[in-house]
Design a protein around this motif. Structure first.
Motif, PDB file in Angstrom:
ATOM      1  N   ARG A 258      29.724  36.036  -1.232  1.00  0.00           N
ATOM      2  CA  ARG A 258      29.032  36.123  -2.530  1.00  0.00           C
ATOM      3  C   ARG A 258      30.179  35.408  -3.442  1.00  0.00           C
ATOM      4  NH1 ARG A 258      25.643  41.373  -2.111  1.00  0.00           N
ATOM      5  NH2 ARG A 258      23.789  40.532  -1.062  1.00  0.00           N
ATOM      6  N   GLU A 259      31.211  36.245  -3.450  1.00  0.00           N
ATOM      7  CA  GLU A 259      32.426  35.808  -4.650  1.00  0.00           C
ATOM      8  C   GLU A 259      32.880  34.460  -4.135  1.00  0.00           C
ATOM      9  OE1 GLU A 259      35.421  38.764  -3.367  1.00  0.00           O
ATOM     10  OE2 GLU A 259      34.200  40.323  -4.318  1.00  0.00           O
ATOM     11  N   LYS A 260      32.906  33.900  -3.101  1.00  0.00           N
ATOM     12  CA  LYS A 260      33.280  32.508  -2.675  1.00  0.00           C
ATOM     13  C   LYS A 260      32.219  31.714  -3.131  1.00  0.00           C
ATOM     14  CE  LYS A 260      36.260  33.310   1.048  1.00  0.00           C
ATOM     15  NZ  LYS A 260      36.432  33.285   2.792  1.00  0.00           N
ATOM     16  N   LEU A 261      30.819  32.110  -2.927  1.00  0.00           N
ATOM     17  CA  LEU A 261      29.806  31.161  -3.453  1.00  0.00           C
ATOM     18  C   LEU A 261      29.858  31.107  -5.050  1.00  0.00           C
ATOM     19  CD1 LEU A 261      27.322  29.584  -2.614  1.00  0.00           C
ATOM     20  CD2 LEU A 261      26.004  31.730  -2.741  1.00  0.00           C
ATOM     21  N   GLU A 262      30.043  32.212  -5.539  1.00  0.00           N
ATOM     22  CA  GLU A 262      30.114  32.327  -7.066  1.00  0.00           C
ATOM     23  C   GLU A 262      31.146  31.354  -7.583  1.00  0.00           C
ATOM     24  OE1 GLU A 262      30.336  36.307  -8.326  1.00  0.00           O
ATOM     25  OE2 GLU A 262      28.405  36.712  -7.648  1.00  0.00           O
ATOM     26  N   GLU A 263      32.383  31.473  -6.929  1.00  0.00           N
ATOM     27  CA  GLU A 263      33.514  30.694  -7.182  1.00  0.00           C
ATOM     28  C   GLU A 263      33.069  29.242  -7.111  1.00  0.00           C
ATOM     29  OE1 GLU A 263      37.323  29.392  -8.408  1.00  0.00           O
ATOM     30  OE2 GLU A 263      36.363  31.523  -8.479  1.00  0.00           O
ATOM     31  N   ALA A 264      32.475  28.991  -6.161  1.00  0.00           N
ATOM     32  CA  ALA A 264      32.047  27.710  -5.946  1.00  0.00           C
ATOM     33  C   ALA A 264      31.188  27.074  -6.692  1.00  0.00           C
ATOM     34  CB  ALA A 264      31.559  27.376  -4.540  1.00  0.00           C
ATOM     35  N   HIS A 265      30.229  27.888  -7.320  1.00  0.00           N
ATOM     36  CA  HIS A 265      29.314  27.457  -8.339  1.00  0.00           C
ATOM     37  C   HIS A 265      30.174  27.234  -9.607  1.00  0.00           C
ATOM     38  CE1 HIS A 265      25.590  27.656  -6.740  1.00  0.00           C
ATOM     39  NE2 HIS A 265      25.895  29.046  -6.082  1.00  0.00           N
ATOM     40  N   ARG A 266      31.157  28.086  -9.989  1.00  0.00           N
ATOM     41  CA  ARG A 266      32.053  27.799 -11.131  1.00  0.00           C
ATOM     42  C   ARG A 266      32.785  26.601 -10.892  1.00  0.00           C
ATOM     43  NH1 ARG A 266      32.681  33.450 -10.734  1.00  0.00           N
ATOM     44  NH2 ARG A 266      34.534  33.404  -9.291  1.00  0.00           N
ATOM     45  N   GLU A 267      33.306  26.390  -9.952  1.00  0.00           N
ATOM     46  CA  GLU A 267      34.002  25.011  -9.777  1.00  0.00           C
ATOM     47  C   GLU A 267      33.307  24.057  -9.863  1.00  0.00           C
ATOM     48  OE1 GLU A 267      35.988  25.066  -6.018  1.00  0.00           O
ATOM     49  OE2 GLU A 267      37.573  26.728  -6.464  1.00  0.00           O
ATOM     50  N   TYR A 268      32.057  23.943  -9.570  1.00  0.00           N
ATOM     51  CA  TYR A 268      31.028  22.767  -9.604  1.00  0.00           C
ATOM     52  C   TYR A 268      30.762  22.718 -10.838  1.00  0.00           C
ATOM     53  CZ  TYR A 268      26.624  20.441  -9.541  1.00  0.00           C
ATOM     54  OH  TYR A 268      25.517  19.580  -9.706  1.00  0.00           O
TER      55      TYR A 268
ATOM     56  N   LEU B 113      31.695  19.304 -13.093  1.00  0.00           N
ATOM     57  CA  LEU B 113      30.436  18.761 -13.702  1.00  0.00           C
ATOM     58  C   LEU B 113      30.711  18.434 -15.501  1.00  0.00           C
ATOM     59  CD1 LEU B 113      27.564  17.538 -13.219  1.00  0.00           C
ATOM     60  CD2 LEU B 113      26.777  19.663 -13.864  1.00  0.00           C
ATOM     61  N   GLU B 114      31.407  19.672 -15.762  1.00  0.00           N
ATOM     62  CA  GLU B 114      31.708  19.310 -17.202  1.00  0.00           C
ATOM     63  C   GLU B 114      32.704  18.249 -17.232  1.00  0.00           C
ATOM     64  OE1 GLU B 114      31.112  20.107 -20.899  1.00  0.00           O
ATOM     65  OE2 GLU B 114      30.229  20.917 -19.860  1.00  0.00           O
ATOM     66  N   LYS B 115      33.951  18.275 -16.538  1.00  0.00           N
ATOM     67  CA  LYS B 115      34.937  17.312 -16.456  1.00  0.00           C
ATOM     68  C   LYS B 115      34.250  15.778 -16.237  1.00  0.00           C
ATOM     69  CE  LYS B 115      38.711  19.991 -14.652  1.00  0.00           C
ATOM     70  NZ  LYS B 115      39.581  20.112 -13.606  1.00  0.00           N
ATOM     71  N   ALA B 116      33.258  15.871 -15.521  1.00  0.00           N
ATOM     72  CA  ALA B 116      32.654  14.444 -15.270  1.00  0.00           C
ATOM     73  C   ALA B 116      31.754  13.915 -16.600  1.00  0.00           C
ATOM     74  CB  ALA B 116      31.700  14.401 -13.874  1.00  0.00           C
ATOM     75  N   LYS B 117      31.368  14.960 -17.177  1.00  0.00           N
ATOM     76  CA  LYS B 117      30.423  14.682 -18.356  1.00  0.00           C
ATOM     77  C   LYS B 117      31.562  14.098 -19.214  1.00  0.00           C
ATOM     78  CE  LYS B 117      26.467  17.572 -17.784  1.00  0.00           C
ATOM     79  NZ  LYS B 117      25.738  18.670 -18.179  1.00  0.00           N
ATOM     80  N   GLU B 118      32.522  15.073 -19.597  1.00  0.00           N
ATOM     81  CA  GLU B 118      33.769  14.388 -20.478  1.00  0.00           C
ATOM     82  C   GLU B 118      34.053  13.003 -20.175  1.00  0.00           C
ATOM     83  OE1 GLU B 118      36.340  17.469 -20.731  1.00  0.00           O
ATOM     84  OE2 GLU B 118      34.988  19.174 -21.437  1.00  0.00           O
ATOM     85  N   GLN B 119      34.478  12.877 -18.783  1.00  0.00           N
ATOM     86  CA  GLN B 119      35.116  11.571 -18.588  1.00  0.00           C
ATOM     87  C   GLN B 119      33.884  10.482 -18.834  1.00  0.00           C
ATOM     88  OE1 GLN B 119      36.039  11.937 -14.468  1.00  0.00           O
ATOM     89  NE2 GLN B 119      38.228  12.847 -15.111  1.00  0.00           N
TER      90      GLN B 119
END
Length: 180
Positions: free
Chosen positions: A73-83, A87-93
């Motif tokens: 669950r922690e790894k999944l939450e971390e993966a969601h945060r990284e995603y 996604l935010e970086k891609a929007k900014e770019q």
């Protein structure tokens, strides 16, 4: 008859049989208690330990599974945060690329517009110079016909042409002002 009845009393205890039975019971009790009961108790204890051990192993396995599930669950939450971050970086770019492309397009449009204005101005100047030359030649020829003599002096021709064009421009400005 009482005598016969006394011999056949079924409730009477035969002490010999009773003693022999008691000794046999004590021997069986002794051997069963010494030999069979400890073995049965050992088997029961082993089964008890196996059951208790199985329960303990199951509890440990369940705890380990819960720990692994929590890590997942922690790894999944971390993966969601990284995603979400990616996604935010891609929007900014994307926004930066769009803004950069827009700026480049505006700069290119401005450059093309300036080049077109410069070309139009150059064409206008060229047309004015050509027109001035043709009008000057026509005006000199016309003036020569009217006056009856040819203007051979180029300085005089230039002055006459400039004066004529200046008068035309002033008349054109007056007419343009009236039209507006």
């Amino acid at each position: 008859m009482l005598e016969l009845a006394a011999d056949d009393n079924i409730l009477r205890i035969d002490w010999v049989k009773f003693t022999f039975g008691a000794i046999a019971l004590a021997v069986v009790w002794f051997f069963v208690g010494r030999k069979a009961v400890p073995k049965v108790m050992a088997v029961l204890d082993e089964r008890h330990d196996a059951i208790e051990g199985g329960i303990e192993r199951a509890k440990r396995a369940e705890a380990e599974a819960e720990e692994i599930r929590q890590q997942y669950r922690e790894k999944l939450e971390e993966a969601h945060r990284e995603y979400a971050q990616e996604l935010e970086k891609a929007k900014e770019q994307r926004a930066a690329i769009i803004a950069e492309a827009r700026e480049e397009a505006q700069a290119e449009a401005s450059r093309i517009l300036e080049a077109a204005k410069a070309q139009i101005e150059a064409d206008r100047q060229q047309a004015m110079a050509q027109l001035r030359g043709e009008v000057g030649a026509l005006a000199t020829d016309l003036a020569g016909r009217i006056v009856g003599e040819t203007l051979t002096d180029t300085a005089a021709q230039t002055r006459v042409v400039d004066r004529f064009l200046q008068e035309l421009e002033q008349d054109g400005n007056v007419q343009r002002a009236e039209v507006r």
